[in-house]
Scaffold this motif. Structure first.
Motif, PDB file in Angstrom:
ATOM      1  N   SER A  61      40.548  63.099   8.915  1.00 54.05           N
ATOM      2  CA  SER A  61      39.956  62.557   7.693  1.00 54.05           C
ATOM      3  C   SER A  61      38.688  63.327   7.297  1.00 54.05           C
ATOM      4  O   SER A  61      38.051  63.013   6.306  1.00 54.05           O
ATOM      5  N   ARG A  62      38.351  64.339   8.091  1.00 57.19           N
ATOM      6  CA  ARG A  62      37.133  65.091   7.756  1.00 57.19           C
ATOM      7  C   ARG A  62      37.365  65.981   6.536  1.00 57.19           C
ATOM      8  O   ARG A  62      38.487  66.332   6.209  1.00 57.19           O
ATOM      9  N   ARG A  63      36.266  66.348   5.909  1.00 58.55           N
ATOM     10  CA  ARG A  63      36.365  67.249   4.763  1.00 58.55           C
ATOM     11  C   ARG A  63      36.827  68.610   5.265  1.00 58.55           C
ATOM     12  O   ARG A  63      36.357  69.095   6.292  1.00 58.55           O
ATOM     13  N   ARG A  64      37.744  69.206   4.544  1.00 57.35           N
ATOM     14  CA  ARG A  64      38.276  70.512   4.942  1.00 57.35           C
ATOM     15  C   ARG A  64      38.182  71.485   3.779  1.00 57.35           C
ATOM     16  O   ARG A  64      38.648  71.178   2.681  1.00 57.35           O
ATOM     17  N   ASP A  80      30.020  68.963  10.406  1.00 52.94           N
ATOM     18  CA  ASP A  80      31.268  68.241  10.569  1.00 52.94           C
ATOM     19  C   ASP A  80      32.256  68.491   9.429  1.00 52.94           C
ATOM     20  O   ASP A  80      32.987  67.591   9.019  1.00 52.94           O
ATOM     21  N   ILE A  81      32.230  69.694   8.909  1.00 49.61           N
ATOM     22  CA  ILE A  81      33.180  70.074   7.858  1.00 49.61           C
ATOM     23  C   ILE A  81      34.121  71.116   8.458  1.00 49.61           C
ATOM     24  O   ILE A  81      33.665  72.071   9.102  1.00 49.61           O
ATOM     25  N   GLU A  82      35.411  70.901   8.292  1.00 46.26           N
ATOM     26  CA  GLU A  82      36.381  71.867   8.818  1.00 46.26           C
ATOM     27  C   GLU A  82      36.481  73.046   7.847  1.00 46.26           C
ATOM     28  O   GLU A  82      36.597  72.846   6.636  1.00 46.26           O
ATOM     29  N   MET A  83      36.456  74.244   8.423  1.00 54.28           N
ATOM     30  CA  MET A  83      36.401  75.410   7.543  1.00 54.28           C
ATOM     31  C   MET A  83      37.311  76.542   8.000  1.00 54.28           C
ATOM     32  O   MET A  83      37.226  77.008   9.133  1.00 54.28           O
ATOM     33  N   ALA A  84      38.173  76.965   7.073  1.00 55.98           N
ATOM     34  CA  ALA A  84      38.972  78.174   7.303  1.00 55.98           C
ATOM     35  C   ALA A  84      38.478  79.219   6.316  1.00 55.98           C
ATOM     36  O   ALA A  84      38.267  78.919   5.141  1.00 55.98           O
ATOM     37  N   LYS A 101      29.740  70.773   0.976  1.00 53.25           N
ATOM     38  CA  LYS A 101      29.590  69.311   0.960  1.00 53.25           C
ATOM     39  C   LYS A 101      30.102  68.693  -0.334  1.00 53.25           C
ATOM     40  O   LYS A 101      30.130  67.475  -0.470  1.00 53.25           O
ATOM     41  N   GLY A 102      30.402  69.530  -1.319  1.00 52.70           N
ATOM     42  CA  GLY A 102      31.000  69.009  -2.542  1.00 52.70           C
ATOM     43  C   GLY A 102      30.049  68.982  -3.723  1.00 52.70           C
ATOM     44  O   GLY A 102      30.370  68.432  -4.774  1.00 52.70           O
TER      45      GLY A 102
END
Ligand code: UDP
Length: 249
Positions: free
Chosen positions: A10-13, A50-54, A235-236
């Motif tokens: 459910s984390r931001r990706r 705590d943001i998932e990042m590719a 973060k948006g």
């Protein structure tokens, strides 16, 4: 036992497209570790939030296939594109070490096989790395010639189910013309996919925009050279130009 489809975390990706131009000072080429380190610390900051990042790695600081072919008649265009894909892998290796030097775990994945230096790109494996808090660096683009890493970024954003595709550039967002050449270029806060295509705005490859449009993947173009911008974007926060289904006001 048959595996169930596990819902994504459910984390931001986010999927972040970094052009090769982020790897050296303006007007220079190649890899300048000072520039890479600056990017790496911004990336580590995002991962710590705590943001998932590719990250989809570009290669233009080393070689772009189309331009290389144009300047060298003795090379096949396909070969030049594969050279460009390998350039993204060289960048990926540099970025990986720069991020890990800051204590942030990463995985380098590639679509072009390079078993001794990077894992093959496998979507499910990439997802697992993201869930474990590793920054995933994807090199090799799509693995196919005649496109650029923008198309790869759109593809990965879709298949990794990202909340947004972030495109890091050297200007503040999308303009009606090149703001570095035309001081009267108009800045757009918001654009629809259609406006980008119809006005032929140079944001990303048409193919990349078409892919995002088809699946409603929002894109934000922002300036990575401004300190703190990557975290804000991740973060948006609306800090550049957002491209979505919504038309400009
Ligand atoms: N490339 C390719 N297929 C891909 C991605 C990249 O053939 O799926 C080649 C292409 O020649 C491209 C080069 O790799 O010009 C470097 O990528 P790109 O131009 O996207 O780098 P950037 O401009 O983002 O630094």
């Amino acid at each position: 036992m048959e595996e169930k489809n596990v819902p994504r975390s459910s984390r931001r990706r986010i999927v972040l497209k970094i052009s090769g131009e982020g790897f050296c000072p303006p007007q220079e080429r190649g890899i300048v570790m000072d520039s890479v380190n600056r990017l790496a610390s911004q990336i580590a900051e995002v991962a710590a939030s705590d943001i998932e990042m590719a990250i989809v790695m570009g290669g233009g600081n080393i070689l772009r296939g189309a331009a290389f072919k144009a300047a060298n008649s003795s090379i096949a265009e396909t070969t030049a594109h594969y050279m460009g894909m390998l350039a993204t892998l060289i960048n990926g290796l540099a970025l990986q070490d720069a991020i890990e030097a800051l204590g942030q775990p990463t995985r380098l994945m590639t679509t072009v096989r390079a078993d001794s230096v990077a894992e093959p790109y496998i979507r499910r494996r990439a997802t697992r790395h993201l869930e474990k808090g590793r920054v995933v660096i994807i090199a090799g683009g799509t693995g196919l010639p005649f496109v650029t890493t923008d198309t790869a970024a759109a593809q990965r954003a879709l298949e990794l189910d990202a909340d947004i595709l972030l495109k890091a550039t050297k200007v503040n967002g999308v303009y009606s013309d090149d703001p570095e050449k035309n001081p009267n270029a108009v800045f757009y806060d918001h654009l629809s996919y259609e406006e980008v295509s119809v006005q032929k705005l140079r944001v990303m490859d048409q193919e990349a925009i078409a892919k995002c449009a088809e699946h409603g993947m929002p894109v934000m173009v922002f300036n990575f050279r401004t300190e703190g911008n990557l975290l804000r974007a991740a973060k948006g926060e609306h800090i550049g130009t957002i491209i979505s289904n919504q038309a400009s006001k």
